[in-house]
Design an enzyme around this catalytic site. Structure first.
Site, short mmCIF file in Angstrom:
data_model
loop_
_atom_site.label_atom_id
_atom_site.label_comp_id
_atom_site.label_asym_id
_atom_site.label_seq_id
_atom_site.Cartn_x
_atom_site.Cartn_y
_atom_site.Cartn_z
N SER A 683 75.33 57.34 53.01
CA SER A 683 76.15 56.42 53.78
C SER A 683 75.26 55.33 54.42
O SER A 683 74.56 54.64 53.70
CB SER A 683 76.95 57.20 54.82
OG SER A 683 78.03 56.47 55.22
N ASP A 774 85.94 58.60 47.74
CA ASP A 774 85.39 58.11 49.01
C ASP A 774 86.13 56.84 49.44
O ASP A 774 86.06 55.81 48.76
CB ASP A 774 83.89 57.82 48.81
CG ASP A 774 83.17 57.47 50.10
OD1 ASP A 774 83.84 57.24 51.11
OD2 ASP A 774 81.92 57.44 50.08
N HIS A 806 83.90 61.14 51.03
CA HIS A 806 82.62 60.59 51.48
C HIS A 806 81.52 61.65 51.67
O HIS A 806 80.36 61.41 51.33
CB HIS A 806 82.86 59.83 52.78
CG HIS A 806 81.69 59.05 53.26
ND1 HIS A 806 81.07 58.09 52.49
CD2 HIS A 806 81.01 59.09 54.44
CE1 HIS A 806 80.07 57.56 53.18
NE2 HIS A 806 80.01 58.16 54.35
C1 LIG Z 1 81.23 55.21 60.88
C2 LIG Z 1 80.88 55.58 59.49
O1 LIG Z 1 81.54 56.38 58.87
N1 LIG Z 1 79.86 54.94 58.93
C3 LIG Z 1 79.47 55.22 57.60
C4 LIG Z 1 78.98 54.00 56.95
C5 LIG Z 1 78.43 56.30 57.70
O2 LIG Z 1 77.25 56.06 57.70
N2 LIG Z 1 78.94 57.52 57.91
C6 LIG Z 1 78.17 58.64 58.35
C7 LIG Z 1 78.92 59.37 59.42
C8 LIG Z 1 77.88 59.62 57.26
O3 LIG Z 1 76.86 60.32 57.36
O4 LIG Z 1 78.67 59.73 56.34
#
Ligand SMILES: CC(=O)N[C@@H](C)C(=O)N[C@@H](C)C(=O)O
Length: 830
Positions: A683, A774, A806
């Protein structure tokens, strides 16, 4: 040569493996038909599957009919897969302790504990949930003894269990997998006493996790308030003659259903979930009623019963999220405005009701917003005497637009006469900490509240929070605001509270090198005002793991390092100029000469944190010969609000630089070699991974990116959180410029801050793990970047998990991901 390739055994880095937990399980990598695996290997082995079989035949060896190797595996990696998969299975089967409840013991001596434990079931590709019971007795010198039931009991098909306040009853909810009714069971000590089936026309599945979950028994244990999906809306019906007037939910052979209007959902992991709505079930009659008067556009969650007031109607307090013009993703997003509301509970005609409660007219009684003056309020908890209501707030997150930030704790006094007002004074109990001074309380983060978090003084809550790189247990006096870290301060392990046993605490602790352990804590001296807690490690079957895993973990060590900043500019705030932290996991003795390879691990968010708790997948990676550096770059949770806010608007530069500084730090300490570095992140951690291989193209030998943010310009139009792109790229002011119609100027800035802007420089072989479902970082983002690398001839491997969201956390996907990560890093770092 070919036979040498084939006969390569596990002895290279052979593990003396114990029998795996699932003896009948075939190597999972071979049993994976649904996984779409794309492999691009410009430097791939000369021996492709076809060539290898021909070669063998020419070699004259007794080749026989050769089996095709599975997609993505070649002869050089197959042994590696086989050997790593056996060890990974041993790590995977370690159970997790999720929750616990304490009950009064029948004998009146000691107490009874029930632990909810989970374990992935790889073959079924589901989590298994168990209940393990124990009797707790206290010996002399405050010693505590847990007597465990011989075996845990599996809870098949159970979505959630909630004991009643007295512990005399247990609610068991079974959510349907199709259009069947939702099943509620009320259990007594020896049997199921009641069973109710709530049809889909009343509501859908009960929300059993996440923001909306909330199930609450009333004080006399006759009613249960809960949150469930509203019933399916009726859809237009068509017959052979065209549209059929009127609405109907019935399915019939002579007609078919159209789609009707599309309805906004709450994004990532909420796909297909209907609006969360509030219900109450009467457990004497089995009647379930929707709570009336709540605006249709309000999503509700976390319901609790307000203290009963004699002769007056009962109120429910819940959290409400308004929809506004559109719903944005809510998973991992604390920045969605929310408030506490009070609503009159429905009346059920029963003999127990007094005459004044027969009035069913709840519709015209307004729903009261109790927290109008603050942009966020959740986790409502009434004090045991009912005199005040405490709650957590993520107002810093809502007001700045950061998706997670430092929380604050508040209370409102509850009117004893039951006359509620929307202008009740909100008292700040624990404010946001702006600059965390060395060693002192950094503020509240990601705190979780038990349903009953109170000690017997009625004003001290026991909560779990984050303090630097550790998860810690805090006691918080809601009247004085005093916060004390009560989990041991001399340990770098992470701790979380499972439940309270009167004034004592049942907690779980772990570290990167220790599997989770149960602990029992008590105040050393209750009479004096001392605040010292003593913790006893509780031997438990849940602490067990295989001898192999135990021995591998015992050869490891970890430390939490302070990383001083380089070149601090005058414009940074005091809190953002302080050192950040990184967790370094290494072997106690060097496994390779002169250096073990180092994997730099980067969390997502970016406002999240890598904790010093046990992780099966990271335990696996450190056990197969890698040192780990988990970098909590500025912007992470747990270090005060100024450090966190310093990253907004500076993603792709400040965070990238912090990671490079952390790497130099361990190299300077002689703990890592600059030629044996790899990087892994998901992410936003994948954003950093792909930025790093672009901005520091000679630094990393291999990289792995899980659902990485590679192109903000592409992501902004496809993600469920386009506001995140604005805030992280522009800073807090991006919150106001966010639009679903980005301008050319916006898109240009997003492009310049994206890893794809540096793609032409990348040389590092990179493995991509992508979830096709995702909604947060859509699969197209990672695929585009991987294709761009392929175009340049960079070694790339892509695995797409067709049914994963995700987190890529379904057991088989998680397993295949980390197996491939292990093999990928071995290939390039050995
Ligand atoms: C707020 C959020 O979901 N941001 C994403 C881009 C991200 O980095 N998520 C984190 C929580 C993850 O580890 O999936």
């Amino acid at each position: 040569m070919a036979s040498a390739l084939l006969s390569k055994t596990t002895s290279d880095w052979c593990f003396n493996l114990l029998r795996p937990r699932y003896p009948s399980l075939p190597p999972p990598i071979l049993s994976h038909p649904p996984t779409l695996l794309l492999t691009w290997r410009p430097f791939r082995s000369f021996f492709s599957t076809k060539r290898l079989s021909t070669f063998l035949a020419m070699d004259g060896s007794k080749a026989g009919p050769l089996k095709e190797l599975p997609l993505g595996i070649d002869a050089t990696t197959e042994e590696e897969y086989a050997s790593q998969s056996r060890l990974l299975q041993e790590f995977t089967s370690i159970s997790s302790i999720d929750k616990a409840w304490i009950f009064k013991s029948d004998s009146g001596i000691g107490s009874q504990a029930m632990f909810s434990i989970s374990q992935p079931n790889l073959l079924a590709n589901k989590g298994k949930k168990f209940i393990l019971s124990s009797h707790i007795s206290r010996g002399s010198n405050n010693s505590v003894n847990f007597q465990w039931a011989p075996f845990p009991i599996e809870m098949t098909g159970v979505s959630v269990i909630v004991p009643s306040p007295s512990g005399a009853k247990l609610l068991v909810v079974r959510n349907p997998e199709n259009e069947s009714p939702c099943q509620f069971e009320i259990w007594g000590r020896a049997q199921v006493e009641k069973e109710f089936h709530i049809p889909q026309s009343v509501h859908g599945s009960v929300y059993a996790d996440g923001w909306f979950q909330g199930i609450s028994w009333n004080s006399d244990e006759t009613l249960i308030a809960y949150v469930a999906e509203e019933p399916s809306p009726s859809k237009p019906t068509f017959t052979g003659q065209g549209y059929k007037k009127g609405s109907s939910t019935e399915k019939d052979f002579g007609n078919w259903k159209g789609q009707g209007d599309w309805k906004e959902e709450w994004g990532e992991t909420y796909a297909g979930k209907r609006q969360p709505a509030l219900f109450v079930i009467n457990i004497n009659s089995g009647e379930a009623q929707a709570v009336k008067g709540i605006e249709k556009s309000l999503s509700v969650g976390q319901v609790v019963w307000a203290p009963p007031v004699r002769g007056s109607h009962q109120y429910l307090v819940f959290v409400g999220w308004s929809e506004g013009t559109r719903k944005l993703g809510i998973k991992y997003c604390f920045n969605r405005p929310c408030a506490l509301y009070a609503v009159r509970a429905p009346n059920f005609e029963s003999e127990a009701d007094g005459p004044e409660l027969k009035d069913n007219s709840t519709e015209d009684v307004p729903v009261i917003n109790l927290t109008q003056s603050i942009s966020s309020a959740f986790y409502p908890r009434f004090s045991p005497d009912g005199k005040f209501l405490s709650f957590l707030s993520a107002r810093s997150s809502v007001d700045s637009g950061a998706h997670s930030a430092t929380d604050s704790l508040h209370r409102i006094d509850w009117p004893i006469d039951g006359l509620l007002s929307s202008s009740a004074k909100i008292v700040d109990v624990v404010p946001v900490v702006m600059c965390a001074e060395d060693g002192s309380f950094p503020g509240l983060y990601w705190s979780s509240f038990l349903s009953n978090p109170w000690l017997s003084d009625g004003c001290t809550m026991i909560i779990t929070s984050i303090w630097g790189s550790c998860q810690v247990i805090l006691s918080v006096n809601v009247l004085s605001g005093e916060v004390i870290r009560i989990s041991p301060t001399d340990s770098n392990s992470s701790w979380s509270v499972l439940t309270l046993d009167g004034n004592n605490i049942v907690a779980v602790s772990s570290s990167p090198v220790d599997v989770p352990h149960i602990n029992y804590g008590y105040l050393v001296d209750k009479e004096s005002k001392s605040t010292a807690w003593s913790w006893q490690n509780v031997p438990s079957p849940t602490n067990e793991c295989s001898e192999k895993v135990k021995s591998l973990l015992s050869s490891l060590q970890f430390s939490i390092m302070k990383i001083p900043l380089r070149d601090v500019s005058d414009s940074v705030t005091k809190g953002a100029a302080k050192p950040f932290e990184a967790i370094f996991v290494s072997s106690k003795t060097k496994r390779n000469d002169p250096f073990d390879p180092l994997i730099v691990i980067l969390h997502g968010g970016p406002h999240a944190v890598s904790l010093s708790s046990f992780s099966k997948s990271l335990g696996f990676l450190s056990s197969i010969g890698f040192n780990l550096l988990l970098v909590n770059y500025r912007g992470s949770l747990g270090f005060g609000e100024e450090a966190l806010q310093s990253l907004l608007g500076k993603v792709g530069s400040q965070d990238v630089n912090d990671v490079l500084v952390a790497i130099d730090h361990v190299i300077d300490l002689g703990l890592a070699s600059p030629s044996k570095l790899a990087v892994l992140g998901g992410s936003h951690g994948g954003f950093l991974t792909t930025h790093l291989i672009g901005q520091a193209p000679d630094k990393f030998v291999a990289a792995v990116a899980r659902n990485p943010v590679c192109n903000l310009t592409l992501m902004v139009g496809t993600t469920d959180i386009p506001d995140w792109v604005y805030v992280e790229a522009y800073g807090s002011e991006g919150k106001n410029s966010f639009t679903d119609a980005p301008s050319a100027e916006h898109l240009t800035l997003f492009q310049s801050k994206s890893p794809i802007a540096h793609v032409s420089k990348v040389k590092t072989p990179t493995l991509f793990l992508l979830g096709a479902q995702d909604l947060r970082v859509p699969v197209s983002t990672g695929l585009q970047y991987a294709r761009a690398l392929k175009e340049k001839g960079v070694p790339v491997k892509v695995i797409v998990f067709p049914n994963d969201t995700h987190a890529i956390e379904r057991p088989q996907s998680d397993f295949e991901s980390f197996l491939n990560i292990g093999v990928w890093f071995k290939k390039y770092l050995s």
